[in-house]
Motif scaffolding. Structure first.
Motif, PDB file in Angstrom:
ATOM      1  N   GLU A  77       0.833  -1.207   0.000  1.00  0.00           N
ATOM      2  CA  GLU A  77       0.000   0.000   0.000  1.00  0.00           C
ATOM      3  C   GLU A  77       0.867   1.257   0.000  1.00  0.00           C
ATOM      4  O   GLU A  77       0.577   2.226  -0.713  1.00  0.00           O
ATOM      5  CB  GLU A  77      -0.924  -0.011   1.220  1.00  0.00           C
ATOM      6  CG  GLU A  77      -1.982  -1.103   1.173  1.00  0.00           C
ATOM      7  CD  GLU A  77      -2.719  -1.265   2.490  1.00  0.00           C
ATOM      8  OE1 GLU A  77      -2.403  -0.490   3.443  1.00  0.00           O
ATOM      9  OE2 GLU A  77      -3.594  -2.152   2.586  1.00  0.00           O
ATOM     10  N   ARG A  78       1.932   1.220   0.784  1.00  0.00           N
ATOM     11  CA  ARG A  78       2.825   2.386   0.836  1.00  0.00           C
ATOM     12  C   ARG A  78       3.588   2.559  -0.473  1.00  0.00           C
ATOM     13  O   ARG A  78       3.899   3.685  -0.864  1.00  0.00           O
ATOM     14  CB  ARG A  78       3.793   2.247   2.016  1.00  0.00           C
ATOM     15  CG  ARG A  78       3.096   2.399   3.360  1.00  0.00           C
ATOM     16  CD  ARG A  78       4.076   2.420   4.517  1.00  0.00           C
ATOM     17  NE  ARG A  78       3.391   2.737   5.758  1.00  0.00           N
ATOM     18  CZ  ARG A  78       3.996   2.928   6.923  1.00  0.00           C
ATOM     19  NH1 ARG A  78       5.316   2.813   7.014  1.00  0.00           N
ATOM     20  NH2 ARG A  78       3.300   3.221   8.005  1.00  0.00           N
ATOM     21  N   TYR A  79       3.868   1.459  -1.145  1.00  0.00           N
ATOM     22  CA  TYR A  79       4.556   1.564  -2.435  1.00  0.00           C
ATOM     23  C   TYR A  79       3.660   2.239  -3.472  1.00  0.00           C
ATOM     24  O   TYR A  79       4.128   3.093  -4.244  1.00  0.00           O
ATOM     25  CB  TYR A  79       4.977   0.182  -2.914  1.00  0.00           C
ATOM     26  CG  TYR A  79       5.666   0.207  -4.259  1.00  0.00           C
ATOM     27  CD1 TYR A  79       6.769   1.033  -4.487  1.00  0.00           C
ATOM     28  CD2 TYR A  79       5.223  -0.586  -5.311  1.00  0.00           C
ATOM     29  CE1 TYR A  79       7.414   1.062  -5.723  1.00  0.00           C
ATOM     30  CE2 TYR A  79       5.874  -0.569  -6.546  1.00  0.00           C
ATOM     31  CZ  TYR A  79       6.954   0.260  -6.740  1.00  0.00           C
ATOM     32  OH  TYR A  79       7.588   0.298  -7.964  1.00  0.00           O
ATOM     33  N   VAL A  80       2.402   1.886  -3.507  1.00  0.00           N
ATOM     34  CA  VAL A  80       1.468   2.536  -4.434  1.00  0.00           C
ATOM     35  C   VAL A  80       1.382   4.027  -4.123  1.00  0.00           C
ATOM     36  O   VAL A  80       1.363   4.875  -5.030  1.00  0.00           O
ATOM     37  CB  VAL A  80       0.074   1.873  -4.354  1.00  0.00           C
ATOM     38  CG1 VAL A  80      -0.939   2.650  -5.194  1.00  0.00           C
ATOM     39  CG2 VAL A  80       0.154   0.422  -4.822  1.00  0.00           C
ATOM     40  N   ARG A  81       1.354   4.354  -2.848  1.00  0.00           N
ATOM     41  CA  ARG A  81       1.319   5.770  -2.447  1.00  0.00           C
ATOM     42  C   ARG A  81       2.589   6.492  -2.887  1.00  0.00           C
ATOM     43  O   ARG A  81       2.546   7.641  -3.328  1.00  0.00           O
ATOM     44  CB  ARG A  81       1.151   5.851  -0.922  1.00  0.00           C
ATOM     45  CG  ARG A  81       0.729   7.227  -0.407  1.00  0.00           C
ATOM     46  CD  ARG A  81       0.270   7.124   1.035  1.00  0.00           C
ATOM     47  NE  ARG A  81       1.368   6.811   1.933  1.00  0.00           N
ATOM     48  CZ  ARG A  81       1.209   6.330   3.166  1.00  0.00           C
ATOM     49  NH1 ARG A  81      -0.012   6.109   3.620  1.00  0.00           N
ATOM     50  NH2 ARG A  81       2.245   6.079   3.940  1.00  0.00           N
ATOM     51  N   TYR A  82       3.732   5.798  -2.766  1.00  0.00           N
ATOM     52  CA  TYR A  82       5.015   6.358  -3.219  1.00  0.00           C
ATOM     53  C   TYR A  82       4.979   6.623  -4.723  1.00  0.00           C
ATOM     54  O   TYR A  82       5.405   7.691  -5.195  1.00  0.00           O
ATOM     55  CB  TYR A  82       6.136   5.383  -2.867  1.00  0.00           C
ATOM     56  CG  TYR A  82       7.420   5.582  -3.620  1.00  0.00           C
ATOM     57  CD1 TYR A  82       8.358   6.533  -3.224  1.00  0.00           C
ATOM     58  CD2 TYR A  82       7.726   4.798  -4.754  1.00  0.00           C
ATOM     59  CE1 TYR A  82       9.546   6.708  -3.920  1.00  0.00           C
ATOM     60  CE2 TYR A  82       8.911   4.960  -5.442  1.00  0.00           C
ATOM     61  CZ  TYR A  82       9.812   5.921  -5.027  1.00  0.00           C
ATOM     62  OH  TYR A  82      10.985   6.097  -5.728  1.00  0.00           O
ATOM     63  N   LEU A  83       4.461   5.670  -5.495  1.00  0.00           N
ATOM     64  CA  LEU A  83       4.380   5.851  -6.941  1.00  0.00           C
ATOM     65  C   LEU A  83       3.471   7.016  -7.305  1.00  0.00           C
ATOM     66  O   LEU A  83       3.778   7.809  -8.212  1.00  0.00           O
ATOM     67  CB  LEU A  83       3.881   4.568  -7.602  1.00  0.00           C
ATOM     68  CG  LEU A  83       4.859   3.379  -7.601  1.00  0.00           C
ATOM     69  CD1 LEU A  83       4.169   2.129  -8.135  1.00  0.00           C
ATOM     70  CD2 LEU A  83       6.106   3.686  -8.414  1.00  0.00           C
ATOM     71  N   ASP A  84       2.351   7.149  -6.600  1.00  0.00           N
ATOM     72  CA  ASP A  84       1.447   8.278  -6.853  1.00  0.00           C
ATOM     73  C   ASP A  84       2.158   9.618  -6.607  1.00  0.00           C
ATOM     74  O   ASP A  84       1.987  10.586  -7.369  1.00  0.00           O
ATOM     75  CB  ASP A  84       0.207   8.183  -5.963  1.00  0.00           C
ATOM     76  CG  ASP A  84      -0.737   7.074  -6.400  1.00  0.00           C
ATOM     77  OD1 ASP A  84      -0.683   6.676  -7.583  1.00  0.00           O
ATOM     78  OD2 ASP A  84      -1.524   6.602  -5.558  1.00  0.00           O
ATOM     79  N   LYS A  85       2.938   9.654  -5.558  1.00  0.00           N
ATOM     80  CA  LYS A  85       3.670  10.865  -5.219  1.00  0.00           C
ATOM     81  C   LYS A  85       4.717  11.197  -6.280  1.00  0.00           C
ATOM     82  O   LYS A  85       4.924  12.353  -6.646  1.00  0.00           O
ATOM     83  CB  LYS A  85       4.344  10.686  -3.855  1.00  0.00           C
ATOM     84  CG  LYS A  85       4.504  11.961  -3.055  1.00  0.00           C
ATOM     85  CD  LYS A  85       4.911  11.643  -1.625  1.00  0.00           C
ATOM     86  CE  LYS A  85       5.005  12.907  -0.799  1.00  0.00           C
ATOM     87  NZ  LYS A  85       5.397  12.612   0.600  1.00  0.00           N
TER      88      LYS A  85
END
Length: 526
Positions: A77-85
């Motif tokens: 979940e945090r990786y997807v958030r990182y990619l969005d950022k």
């Protein structure tokens, strides 16, 4: 007809870094960057080669801690958030660079790269990278091997129970994720001591990899140098690293990665751009960090860098892949004539070299695989286990103590910067063994506490912490990790011995250090 074989071996490992107690944690970016720049691009290479019906053989070590992180829902979940950022930052960069054609083109390149990575991760791979790697092993393209549980440096663990536990966890983790028994093991830091092969034999492993002098300094002297497989006296096969093929890829000075056309790793917009502009995309503490967006090429030994040209860099990667292949061809031809048998050239590398440290390394690897398949006939890609089937009879040797660290022995992991950790680690190991023996029939809460104690000992043993202290990179974080895991271990030990429990503390520790959910403390029993 081929005259020799090339075994490309990639070692993919990261220490277990997961901090649910924080909303965002800087060191978790190590994992996110490696996914983006190395592990997902590797899967993309395998997919393209498979679609083009290019036959290849590659050996890949996926360490148990890395597998645990790839399988962790919070980190996904945090990786997807990182990619969005990162996509958001690239959108800003596209706007900021609109009047600078050289940089604008690169901003678009990064934008599409992050978007493609997210699409692959979320929709094509369904956030399950381990299943994708397993798929290519099942197709016969990959030979995935395991590593010690938390990458503990085995020669300095001393306790036979601790060594056995590290190896057993590595095998158990592999079976869980890949539904088969591993053929080989990557020894952490290629660290070997006399007698280690017995532990490997006990868990059914077939081979391991050593640094060059670990084989060359063997007793008796190896007949074929590092260009053959050998057996230890317990009939575990050993392969030695070829120094010639390694230097041309490893070295940033003499090797391919230092070419002036390649991307400059150390010029990053995280340091180059205005602080207020970049602040939302750097460390939560406000410290500037690498973002992965880099606009310059190496250029030369000068602080004045020129804009990066991806097309020129890709041409160089193809040229260097051809040069590497040519050199291995000539090497194999010569060795075949001298040895009177087909040699194996073992070329092991850290996987993160390709794509992360050497941006064009991913292209280089794909070019190399394709060129070896279609542009020559003297060498063929192979895995260690397949070579053993071709040459099942081998000289028996006693490998020498060694590692692939600086000076070739144990000094990187035992020196003035990190020697203080070992008395504490050894005391914790001894206590773990005694408690595992004393409470061997425990169930319920006691078993739960003992299992968590086993996790804490294993996490404290990771060789990464001693390495970081030696190189003074994230050394404070490394020191903190060892201290925290040992503190948690002794806290749980007191609960067990005093028969007094704090359920909230236990659950909090289990939530934070949740790797190896199926671990059994009995691995530490004598």
């Amino acid at each position: 007809m081929e005259k020799g074989y090339l075994a490309l071996i990639l070692h993919a490992h990261l220490p277990f870094v997961r901090h649910p107690e924080y909303e965002e944690f800087l060191e978790e970016r190590w994992f996110f960057e490696a996914l983006t720049e190395t592990y997902i691009p590797l899967l993309e290479i395998f997919e393209r080669l498979d679609n083009d019906r290019v036959d290849f053989s590659l050996t890949l070590n996926l360490s148990p801690t890395l597998c645990s992180m790839m399988d962790d829902q919070l980190l996904k979940e945090r990786y997807v958030r990182y990619l969005d950022k990162m996509v958001e930052l690239c959108e800003k960069e596209i706007e900021r660079t609109r009047f600078s054609p050289s940089f604008h083109k690169l901003a678009l390149m990064y934008y599409y790269r992050f978007r493609r990575t997210k699409d692959k991760f979320c929709y094509h791979y369904n956030q399950n990278l381990l299943r994708e790697f397993k798929k290519y092993q099942d197709k016969g393209f990959l030979e995935i091997i395991t590593c010690a549980g938390t990458h503990g440096f085995l020669p300095l663990l001393i306790s036979k129970e601790a060594i056995k536990a590290q190896i057993q966890v590595g095998v158990s983790s592999y079976i869980k994720y890949f539904s088969s028994h591993p053929k080989g093991m990557w020894l952490p830091e290629c660290g070997y001591f006399e007698g280690l092969d017995k532990f490997l034999k006990d868990v059914g492993l077939k081979y391991f990899i050593l640094e060059t002098h670990g084989v060359l300094f063997s007793r008796p002297r190896p007949k074929f140098g590092v260009y053959s497989s050998y057996y230890t006296k317990r009939r575990i096969a050993v392969f030695g690293r070829d120094p010639e093929s390694s230097k041309s890829v490893w070295s940033s000075i003499e090797g391919y990665p230092g070419d002036y056309n390649y991307r400059e790793y150390y010029r990053d917009i995280g340091f180059d751009l205005d602080y207020d502009y970049i602040k939302p995309y750097i460390s939560p503490s406000g410290a500037r960090i690498f973002t992965g967006i880099k606009y310059y090429k190496i250029t030369g030994p000068t602080p004045y860098k020129q804009p990066y040209l991806p097309e020129e860099a890709k041409k160089k990667a193809a040229e260097h892949a051809g040069n590497f292949m040519f050199n291995r061809e000539k090497q194999a031809e010569y060795l075949f004539g001298v040895l009177r048998r087909k040699p194996i050239i073992v070329a092991p590398y850290d996987a993160e070299l390709f794509g992360h440290w050497w941006f064009e390394g991913i292209d280089w690897l794909e070019f190399l695989i394709r060129k070896i398949r279609y542009d020559q006939e003297n060498i063929k890609l192979i895995t260690p286990s397949r070579y053993l089937k071709l040459y099942p009879k081998n000289q028996v040797i006693n490998p020498a103590p060694s590692s692939w660290g600086w000076k070739g022995y144990y000094e990187v992991w035992l020196n003035g910067s990190n020697d203080w950790i070992y008395p504490h680690l050894h005391r914790a190991q001894e206590a773990m063994v005694k408690l595992a023996n004393r409470y061997k029939n425990s169930n319920g809460l006691k078993r739960r506490i003992l299992n968590q104690m086993a996790r804490e000992v294993l996490l404290a043993q990771s060789s990464d912490w001693a390495f970081m202290m030696k190189t003074n990179t994230f050394s404070e974080y490394a020191r903190k990790r060892i201290v925290v895991h040992l503190e948690r271990f002794h806290l749980l030990k007191n609960y067990l011995e005093k028969n007094f429990y704090n359920f909230e503390v236990l659950e909090d520790i289990e939530r934070k250090d949740n790797l190896f959910p199926d671990i059994e403390f009995s691995i530490f029993q004598s």
